[in-house]
Design a protein around this motif. Structure first.
Motif, PDB file in Angstrom:
ATOM      1  N   TYR A   1      46.008  39.135  40.134  1.00 52.27           N
ATOM      2  CA  TYR A   1      44.882  39.090  41.062  1.00 52.27           C
ATOM      3  C   TYR A   1      43.997  40.339  41.060  1.00 52.27           C
ATOM      4  CZ  TYR A   1      47.193  34.971  43.068  1.00 52.27           C
ATOM      5  OH  TYR A   1      47.754  33.743  43.250  1.00 52.27           O
TER       6      TYR A   1
ATOM      7  N   LYS B   1      31.094  40.965  41.711  1.00 53.65           N
ATOM      8  CA  LYS B   1      30.724  39.553  41.721  1.00 53.65           C
ATOM      9  C   LYS B   1      30.826  38.971  43.127  1.00 53.65           C
ATOM     10  CE  LYS B   1      32.008  35.121  39.616  1.00 53.65           C
ATOM     11  NZ  LYS B   1      32.953  34.439  38.690  1.00 53.65           N
ATOM     12  N   ALA B   2      31.908  39.314  43.845  1.00 52.29           N
ATOM     13  CA  ALA B   2      32.105  38.783  45.197  1.00 52.29           C
ATOM     14  C   ALA B   2      31.026  39.287  46.146  1.00 52.29           C
ATOM     15  CB  ALA B   2      33.489  39.159  45.711  1.00 52.29           C
TER      16      ALA B   2
ATOM     17  N   GLU C   1      35.400  41.679  39.568  1.00 55.71           N
ATOM     18  CA  GLU C   1      35.466  40.685  40.634  1.00 55.71           C
ATOM     19  C   GLU C   1      34.865  41.210  41.930  1.00 55.71           C
ATOM     20  OE1 GLU C   1      36.426  37.578  40.368  1.00 55.71           O
ATOM     21  OE2 GLU C   1      36.885  37.788  38.238  1.00 55.71           O
ATOM     22  N   GLU C   2      35.041  42.513  42.213  1.00 63.11           N
ATOM     23  CA  GLU C   2      34.509  43.080  43.448  1.00 63.11           C
ATOM     24  C   GLU C   2      32.983  42.993  43.485  1.00 63.11           C
ATOM     25  OE1 GLU C   2      36.761  44.331  41.477  1.00 63.11           O
ATOM     26  OE2 GLU C   2      38.213  45.620  42.486  1.00 63.11           O
TER      27      GLU C   2
ATOM     28  N   ARG D   1      40.690  38.591  48.166  1.00 62.13           N
ATOM     29  CA  ARG D   1      40.968  38.952  46.774  1.00 62.13           C
ATOM     30  C   ARG D   1      42.390  38.608  46.357  1.00 62.13           C
ATOM     31  NH1 ARG D   1      39.647  44.910  45.563  1.00 62.13           N
ATOM     32  NH2 ARG D   1      40.504  44.227  43.568  1.00 62.13           N
TER      33      ARG D   1
END
Length: 774
Positions: A356, A567-568, A564-565, A445
């Motif tokens: 993750y 993108k979120a 991912e951070e 997350r």
């Protein structure tokens, strides 16, 4: 008269670059111009690649001095006339253009031409009409030269027709130059005038029949008109002045007698180097014939099976050192549970981090990326590792190590020490271990149950002492006395707050995230975040989850956030502003130095955290607030090791890897050994072959698909391709009890061809030069 579009190689008294002039030509043709006049100034490649006109003819007249590669890669629609001489490589790689040069041309004329015609109204330099070719579906390429040609003419000519008229030649005694037609395999050369031989091993003189004569004189008239000298036709159109050289066929060449190896050995080798020769009476060497395809010690190259000598790119790039390709190998062998459990040898958090939270550096390094293929998705295996079983713990050695800090780094070090049989006790202020990973990283997350399950597994192996107060130097000194070593993993817990007016109106990122995770904060509708890194993005994501609709992240430089951070945060509708500078924070928002004001119900500062090292003894050196360590994370005090953010900010996987490295160093010292480096050199990705895998697979949904598509860089897949492809059957798979299998080469069969190295999907085989004889 047709409209003429004029271009010049000179602009405001300065010569323009070849690239610029070529772009102007291309733009003119693309816009519909079909008659161009170019005043050249040495620019290269003029008139080539004018494909945009399609089948419409393009006429180009060149004055001035054209540079090299005139008409190179010319198309069949192009007709070029040069009102003077031309430079090297005229018509290079010509694919159909008709090029007429009214003067001389230099070296390489019509080199590698495949179609089209090149007309030269003078002489040419060396290596004209070399390496030409002819496609039987199209008319063969033609080179017409009014004068003579230079040395090595028609070298390796593989098709086409050359006509050398011999009018006003450079050398009246030899119009074909030195060594013409060497290596010629196809094509014809018409020549008028004297010449001093040609390669009779590759070509021969043949009579000119009536049909060939008609072709020659019909096209001669067209040639003379193109070079503006039609008055020479009667002088040149006398068949008795012409000869025809054609390439020999393979059958004709094979009929040429050649000296046998036996005759060479007897009549040349022995007479020069044998008895009575130069050195025959001085040395004694074996003179038995060596096979043309040698084996054994006569091989020039030797294949070497380098299984597990090099680390795979995924393993090399993983700070935790997880041998990902070995886990995929286990899955291919049906040992899924072992592959899942294996991760616990390297990290206590295989699901939380690998599945993750990690940006997966292993996937970024995957060899498949070089071929434009999707990397193997290690997150699939990471998420499956939630079911990993706690391994059987070894009995305690009696050695104790104190670990200060219950975050990821501290847990990793304690975990590895316990796996090695040593007692590791974690000292931390929090009731629940996990550090920032469990206290501030948003549940969006990573599912809460994943972290809880891995922390429960860890708690079964590691004792935890909850501290009632912060440690001071006296407490640490006592720990030093009571333990063999102390591992400092206290992290970076002091938020960096800029000295701005109104800074008291802002919250720290850690406070905000901690309260957000506990459901104890209401950010309002508008939020401004100072600092646009990954932590700032987590703040933005949580603010959006809690109801904020206007979220702005500001930074003094290009935001460092990624993955991912980032993108979120973008999916949450956050706006990124940079470079901007904060002037003041008020109860209503943030004032910028450029005069703008950003309204905000909540302001959060996310520019990083600094370590608190006040509790450490003076024997532990710090540099700019961080603890100084060596390659094994040992500090200037030999009983102290330091890992994680207290040494240098990094990723969670960096902290895990540092804990493992420190634990292994401590274990080695406790066993009376010197700590050794963990890393193998990374395999050269170019050794790995991707040709066996489907490039259309863009996503991986389950572990078996991942395992089958992993190329296993650096570790043999045991696929048997090398054994099957060896033309000499020189490779055998050998397996002894208790040992890993091995691919063994029989040197008496191996010819060093390299098929094994070329076919290996894993890059295991390599060819090395054989040891010199003697």
């Amino acid at each position: 008269m047709k409209n003429v579009y004029k271009l010049s190689g000179i602009d405001k008294g300065h010569r323009i670059e070849s690239r610029v002039l070529e772009e102007q030509i291309q733009q003119a043709v693309a816009s519909g111009e079909r008659n161009l006049e170019i005043d050249a100034a040495g620019q290269h490649g003029l008139g080539g690649r004018l494909w945009s006109a399609g089948d419409e003819p393009v006429n180009i007249t060149i004055t001035g001095s054209p540079g090299q590669r005139l008409g190179s890669m010319g198309f069949p629609n192009t007709r070029i006339t040069v009102k003077g001489p031309a430079s090297d490589d005229t018509g290079w790689l010509n694919a159909g253009a008709e090029i007429a040069v009214l003067g001389h041309a230099t070296n390489g004329t019509a080199n590698a031409m495949a179609q089209g015609k090149v007309f030269i109204g003078g002489n040419i330099g060396s290596r004209g009409m070399t390496m030409t070719k002819a496609n039987p579906r199209f008319a063969p390429p033609e080179l017409w030269v009014l004068g003579s040609v230079g040395d090595y003419f028609a070298e390796f000519m593989a098709g086409g027709v050359a006509v050398v008229c011999g009018y006003d030649p450079q050398n009246p005694e030899n119009v074909l130059g030195y060594r013409p037609c060497v290596g010629m395999v196809r094509g014809q050369v018409f020549v008028r005038g004297p010449f001093k031989g040609f390669s009779q091993a590759d070509a021969s003189l043949v009579p000119i029949d009536e049909e060939t004569q008609d072709w020659l004189f019909t096209n001669l008239k067209n040639f003379l008109e193109r070079i503006e000298k039609p008055e020479l036709y009667d002088k040149l159109a006398r068949i008795e002045d012409w000869q025809l050289i054609v390439a020999k066929t393979p059958m004709q060449k094979s009929a040429t007698p050649r000296m046998s190896m036996k005759d060479f050995a007897k009549n040349v080798w022995e007479s020069e180097l044998g008895a009575g020769g130069l050195v025959g009476d001085l040395v004694k060497v074996e003179r038995d014939p060596i096979p043309v395809v040698a084996t054994g010690e006569f091989r020039r190259f030797v294949p070497v099976w380098e299984d597990q000598v090099y680390a795979s790119p995924c393993q090399s790039s993983c700070p935790s050192g997880i041998p990902v390709q070995q886990r995929w190998a286990m899955i291919r062998e049906g040992r899924v549970d072992e592959a899942v459990d294996m991760a616990l040898n390297f990290t206590p958090f295989p699901a939380t981090v690998c599945g993750y939270l990690c940006p997966n550096l292993c996937m970024q390094a995957c060899t498949r990326n070089l071929s434009g293929m999707a990397p193997i998705d290690v997150k699939v295996l990471g998420k499956a590792s939630i079911n990993a079983s706690l391994p059987e713990l070894p009995p305690l050695s009696g050695k104790k190590v104190a670990v200060i800090g219950g975050g990821v780094a501290g847990i990793s070090a304690a975990w590895q020490l316990r796996m090695a049989g040593h007692e590791a006790v974690i000292y931390d202020m929090e009731k629940k271990l996990g550090g920032k990973m469990s206290s501030v990283i948003p549940n969006t997350r990573i599912p809460k149950e994943v972290i809880d399950k891995e922390l429960e597994r860890m708690a079964e192996a590691l004792p935890h002492v909850q501290l009632e107060k912060k440690l001071d130097q006296a407490d640490v000194a006592k720990l030093r006395e009571e333990h063999e070593f102390v591992v400092v993993a206290a992290g970076a817990g002091k938020p960096k707050m800029p000295p701005l007016p109104g800074i008291e109106n802002a919250a720290t990122a850690m406070d905000f995230l901690g309260k957000a995770k506990a459901g104890d904060v209401k950010p309002g509708k508008s939020v401004v975040i100072i600092g646009a890194g990954n932590v700032g993005c987590d703040v933005a994501t949580e603010a959006h989850r809690l109801g904020a609709t206007e979220i702005t992240l500001i930074d003094v430089q290009k935001p460092a956030s990624f993955g991912e951070e980032r993108k979120a945060a973008e999916e949450a509708g956050a706006t990124f502003l940079w470079p901007v500078f904060t002037k003041e924070i008020t109860g209503k928002g943030v004032a910028l130095t450029n005069g703008d004001f950003l309204d905000a119900d909540t302001v959060v500062v996310a520019i990083g955290d600094a370590p608190d090292t006040a509790f450490l003894p003076e024997t532990v050196k710090t540099v700019r607030g961080f603890v100084e360590v060596d390659e094994n994370f040992q500090t200037t005090d030999s009983k102290f090791f330091a890992i994680g953010d207290i040494v240098m900010p990094g990723l969670l996987t960096d902290a895990i890897g540092a804990g493992r490295r420190a634990a292994m160093a401590i274990t080695a010292i406790l066993e009376g050994k010197r700590p050794e480096a963990l890393e193998k050199p990374q395999i050269d990705k170019t050794r790995v072959s991707m040709g066996y895998f489907n490039p259309r697979v863009r996503e991986f949904e389950e572990v078996n698909t991942c395992a089958m598509d992993c190329s296993s860089c650096g570790t043999c897949r045991d696929c048997g391709i090398c054994e099957a492809i060896c033309p000499q059957a020189a490779i055998t798979r050998v397996e002894e009890p208790g040992k890993r299998f091995e691919m063994v080469v029989d040197p008496e069969k191996c010819i060093g061809c390299g098929f094994c190295a070329g076919a290996c999907p894993c890059g295991i085989w390599t060819l090395v030069e054989n040891d010199p004889m003697g």
